[in-house]
Scaffold this active site. Sequence first.
Site: not given
Length: 266
Positions: A95, A167
Amino acid sequence: MHGKKLIVGNWKMNLGVHEASLYVHALSELVPIHQDVEVVLAPTLLTVQSLSLQVNRRQFKLAAQNFYWRDEGAYTGEVSATQLHGIVEYALAGHSERRHVFQESDKDIRNKVQAAIRNHIRPILCIGETAGERTDGETQGVLHDQLVSGLANITSEELGEVTIAYEPVWALSNGHDFDKHPTPTPRDASDIIAFIRAQLAHLFGKESAQKVRVLYGGSVNIHNAAGFLGAKGVDGLLIGGASLDKQAFSQIVEAAHAGSKQVKVK
Ligand code: PGA
């Protein structure tokens, strides 16, 4: 590509044990079980164990936001995938907050992907370019490098366990502004996801690449979710800020259910 949409709520460092339990209870009343949508919640590691006893796993699966890649040993403060086995079915790796706030290296991320697979947990490998990399025209290069590095030493067979989340770092909300933060258009997300899948096909073969689910994440909200879900090649969503709003999150799950019945738009 998959028939079933995957909706993942990343709660980040929010909700204590009691709040998380109340929130899951409220969500369980709002989110029906749909055969065509898989809903995954990623609470903090503090709450994941108690929630694993609370949730109906047909309704919600759990994901770890983070873990350490070694299985056991003298690593003060860490939790391993071995310890999470049986509690979570998925785990995030790479992430952007782990990469940028906690300086995780490509090697750390690759080790985590492998540790998850070794412990029968499905890794969700997050990749994405920063604002600067985007401006400099480096998006494809960055995504390519993050994929090659994150998936090094994974076999074609193991690739089927992996989910990729695209992302773009510049599109991530700070948890509050997800309703007005800039995002790519669904068409842009679709084009980049096609690029990601082409890289996977190049690395692992076309057939294996088709088995990988690729999600979009970054300021998903109730207004833009259906657009992303309808974009070609988008198998689901990774949602931060809006996953903490039970109405918004349940409406996004409904949009995934409704959208999976419609013909995909380009
Ligand atoms: P956001 O977060 O939806 O709040 O932008 C997404 C994520 O960080 O995974």
